[in-house]
Motif scaffolding. Structure first.
Motif, PDB file in Angstrom:
ATOM      1  N   ALA A  64       0.839  -1.205   0.000  1.00  0.00           N
ATOM      2  CA  ALA A  64       0.000   0.000   0.000  1.00  0.00           C
ATOM      3  C   ALA A  64       0.867   1.245   0.000  1.00  0.00           C
ATOM      4  CB  ALA A  64      -0.908   0.001   1.235  1.00  0.00           C
ATOM      5  N   ASP A  65       0.450   2.227  -0.768  1.00  0.00           N
ATOM      6  CA  ASP A  65       1.079   3.551  -0.878  1.00  0.00           C
ATOM      7  C   ASP A  65       2.445   3.540  -1.563  1.00  0.00           C
ATOM      8  OD1 ASP A  65      -1.191   4.609   0.301  1.00  0.00           O
ATOM      9  OD2 ASP A  65      -0.393   4.324   2.320  1.00  0.00           O
ATOM     10  N   THR A  71      -7.465   4.503  -1.999  1.00  0.00           N
ATOM     11  CA  THR A  71      -8.392   5.558  -2.429  1.00  0.00           C
ATOM     12  C   THR A  71      -8.636   5.564  -3.945  1.00  0.00           C
ATOM     13  OG1 THR A  71      -6.447   6.966  -2.300  1.00  0.00           O
ATOM     14  CG2 THR A  71      -8.048   7.191  -0.527  1.00  0.00           C
ATOM     15  N   TRP A  72      -7.765   4.915  -4.718  1.00  0.00           N
ATOM     16  CA  TRP A  72      -7.974   4.895  -6.167  1.00  0.00           C
ATOM     17  C   TRP A  72      -9.291   4.209  -6.548  1.00  0.00           C
ATOM     18  CZ3 TRP A  72      -2.543   2.858  -8.114  1.00  0.00           C
ATOM     19  CH2 TRP A  72      -1.569   3.861  -7.894  1.00  0.00           C
ATOM     20  N   SER A 150      -1.801 -12.525   9.362  1.00  0.00           N
ATOM     21  CA  SER A 150      -2.509 -11.325   9.780  1.00  0.00           C
ATOM     22  C   SER A 150      -1.490 -10.239  10.125  1.00  0.00           C
ATOM     23  CB  SER A 150      -3.351 -11.693  11.006  1.00  0.00           C
ATOM     24  OG  SER A 150      -4.143 -10.613  11.365  1.00  0.00           O
ATOM     25  N   GLY A 151      -1.796  -9.014   9.803  1.00  0.00           N
ATOM     26  CA  GLY A 151      -0.877  -7.917  10.111  1.00  0.00           C
ATOM     27  C   GLY A 151      -1.607  -6.592   9.992  1.00  0.00           C
ATOM     28  N   ALA A 152      -1.007  -5.535  10.520  1.00  0.00           N
ATOM     29  CA  ALA A 152      -1.667  -4.225  10.510  1.00  0.00           C
ATOM     30  C   ALA A 152      -1.821  -3.700   9.085  1.00  0.00           C
ATOM     31  CB  ALA A 152      -0.856  -3.242  11.348  1.00  0.00           C
ATOM     32  N   ASP A 153      -0.841  -3.960   8.227  1.00  0.00           N
ATOM     33  CA  ASP A 153      -0.899  -3.474   6.849  1.00  0.00           C
ATOM     34  C   ASP A 153      -1.020  -4.637   5.884  1.00  0.00           C
ATOM     35  OD1 ASP A 153      -0.530  -0.762   7.534  1.00  0.00           O
ATOM     36  OD2 ASP A 153       1.593  -1.189   7.878  1.00  0.00           O
ATOM     37  N   MET A 154      -1.831  -4.441   4.838  1.00  0.00           N
ATOM     38  CA  MET A 154      -1.992  -5.490   3.844  1.00  0.00           C
ATOM     39  C   MET A 154      -0.759  -5.532   2.938  1.00  0.00           C
ATOM     40  SD  MET A 154      -3.267  -6.359   0.626  1.00  0.00           S
ATOM     41  CE  MET A 154      -4.200  -5.015   0.015  1.00  0.00           C
ATOM     42  N   SER A 155      -0.326  -6.737   2.634  1.00  0.00           N
ATOM     43  CA  SER A 155       0.770  -6.872   1.672  1.00  0.00           C
ATOM     44  C   SER A 155       0.560  -8.163   0.881  1.00  0.00           C
ATOM     45  CB  SER A 155       2.089  -6.870   2.448  1.00  0.00           C
ATOM     46  OG  SER A 155       3.096  -7.510   1.734  1.00  0.00           O
ATOM     47  N   LEU A 195      -1.297   6.570 -13.447  1.00  0.00           N
ATOM     48  CA  LEU A 195      -0.881   6.940 -12.082  1.00  0.00           C
ATOM     49  C   LEU A 195      -1.085   8.443 -11.861  1.00  0.00           C
ATOM     50  CD1 LEU A 195       0.559   6.230  -9.392  1.00  0.00           C
ATOM     51  CD2 LEU A 195       2.735   6.592 -10.565  1.00  0.00           C
ATOM     52  N   ALA A 196      -0.693   9.250 -12.859  1.00  0.00           N
ATOM     53  CA  ALA A 196      -0.854  10.709 -12.723  1.00  0.00           C
ATOM     54  C   ALA A 196      -2.333  11.072 -12.574  1.00  0.00           C
ATOM     55  CB  ALA A 196      -0.245  11.411 -13.935  1.00  0.00           C
TER      56      ALA A 196
END
Ligand SMILES: Nc1ncnc2c1ncn2[C@@H]1O[C@H](COP(=O)(O)OP(=O)(O)OP(=O)(O)O)[C@@H](O)[C@H]1O
Ligand SMILES: Cc1ncc(C[n+]2csc(CCOP(=O)(O)O)c2C)c(N)n1
Ligand SMILES: [Mg+2]
Length: 360
Positions: A64-65, A71-72, A150-155, A195-196
């Protein structure tokens, strides 16, 4: 006809065994058609039949990010985000096998998920993986297994296994020779243009509203957004390039100038990109640049020359050669002059060469 019900349990409510069962609901029908998968999900490891005896391996992660933003997909149907992520995660791996002149046999999928993600999200993600494996050039690719955590951020990390189309013949970065021509298959700059557009929409007050474009540019903008969110690499191009006698090749993930430089250094040659050919490619993206408020007039050239994630195939061919269908000429290969380092140049270019995964 069977109808799948929406499974709105969270992954922590479902637990690991139920999650594996939910994933198998999606991938089993796909895997059933893959004779090369001797043993799929359910045991401690998968077993493949690899007749060439030369498995080709690659792996890639989406974070993510760094690689996408949640948000996309705001305002889009719920299943689009996981489905697109599954497709992109698989496609970037399939692209690397294609670039080696290998045919994909199987994927391993590792997911780290925040506990509140739903079972449905995971099933939609696998539908996206299966979608990528249902494209020409990837139809022999099964989903052999993976890992769940499981984790705080998805990967998401996918590992792909393939086999050379022709045993003993691979498309390496190191075979380009002085006198070769440089060809490319697949769009240039579309993913960076997407992306832009997406980043502009995130920055604007009305989020995605700016992307609802009508008129002549609408189709082109939609193609760019798709190229970024759910890329479709030209997965038959690696085999075609080898058949046509390609001397070297690689896929385009970090930007044309940076990746061409890698191929040139591996081959110890100088690659000169063709300014006129790339200008023509940039012109086709100008309607998108006009849609990006505040974009410099040169934005379209930046996307073509240094934008990443197009996952096209860059390959060198002996000259004269008939390029395979879908390839076009964008440069040539020469010896390095005495004292000159191997690398790629685009005469007159002062912009960035591309993306660096450690620096952004
Ligand atoms: N952590 C690592 N450990 C060992 N080798 C690595 C590691 N990261 C990259 N490499 C190797 O370095 C080479 C280049 O890696 P890179 O990830 O740039 O290739 P790529 O997959 O074509 O690029 P992209 O990630 O943009 O698709 C590959 O052969 C890869 O296996
Ligand atoms: C939020 C967001 N910011 C930037 C980008 C652009 N981007 C990410 S990875 C990459 C190259 C390949 O990476 P790797 O070599 O790590 O596989 C590029 C050009 C994006 N997609 N999303
Ligand atoms: Mg690559």
């Amino acid at each position: 006809m069977t109808f799948m019900t929406v499974d709105s349990r969270t992954v922590s409510q479902a637990g690991e065994d139920a999650m594996v069962a939910a994933i198998c609901q999606i991938i089993d029908p796909h895997n059933a058609e893959h004779a090369g998968l001797l043993l799929g999900p359910g045991d401690d490891a998968a077993v493949l039949s690899c007749t060439s005896g030369q498995p080709v391996l690659t792996t890639d992660t989406l974070s993510a990010d760094q690689d996408y933003r949640r948000t996309w997909w705001e305002g889009r149907p719920m299943e689009e985000w996981p489905r697109d992520l599954g497709t992109k995660a698989a496609a970037q791996n399939l692209s690397d096998l294609n670039a080696m002149g290998a045919t994909p046999i199987a994927l391993l999928v590792s997911l780290t998920l925040p506990p509140e993600f739903t079972v449905q999200w995971v099933q939609d993600f696998y539908a996206g993986v299966v979608r990528a494996c249902s494209q020409p050039g990837a139809m022999g690719c099964a989903v052999a297994g993976g890992d769940l955590g499981s984790g705080a951020d998805m990967s998401v990390t996918i590992t792909a296994v393939g086999e050379p189309h022709q045993p003993g013949r691979l498309l390496r970065r190191s075979g380009a020779r002085p006198g070769d021509i440089l060809g490319v298959c697949g769009r240039l700059g579309y993913a960076a243009a997407g992306l832009a557009l997406l980043e502009q929409a995130v920055a604007s007050a009305d989020r995605g509203a700016g992307l609802e474009v009508q008129g002549a540019a609408a189709g082109l903008l939609a193609e760019c957004l798709e190229a970024q969110k759910r890329p479709q690499p030209p997965l038959t191009a690696g085999a075609a390039a080898l058949r046509a006698g390609a001397t070297a090749g690689m896929d385009l993930s970090d930007g044309l100038l940076r990746d061409a430089g890698r191929l040139a250094r591996a081959s110890e040659v100088k690659i000169t990109l063709d300014e006129a050919a790339l200008n023509a490619e940039a012109r086709s993206l100008e309607p998108v640049a006009q849609h990006c408020e505040g974009a410099p007039y040169s934005a379209a050239s930046d996307w073509v020359v240094s934008g990443g994630e197009d996952f096209g195939l860059l390959a060198t061919f002996p000259s004269p050669a008939e390029l395979p269908e879908g390839f076009r000429i964008i440069g040539h290969v020469a010896e390095t002059a005495p004292g000159e380092s191997a690398g790629a140049v685009l005469p007159g270019w002062t912009g960035a060469p591309g993306w660096d995964s450690m620096r952004g």
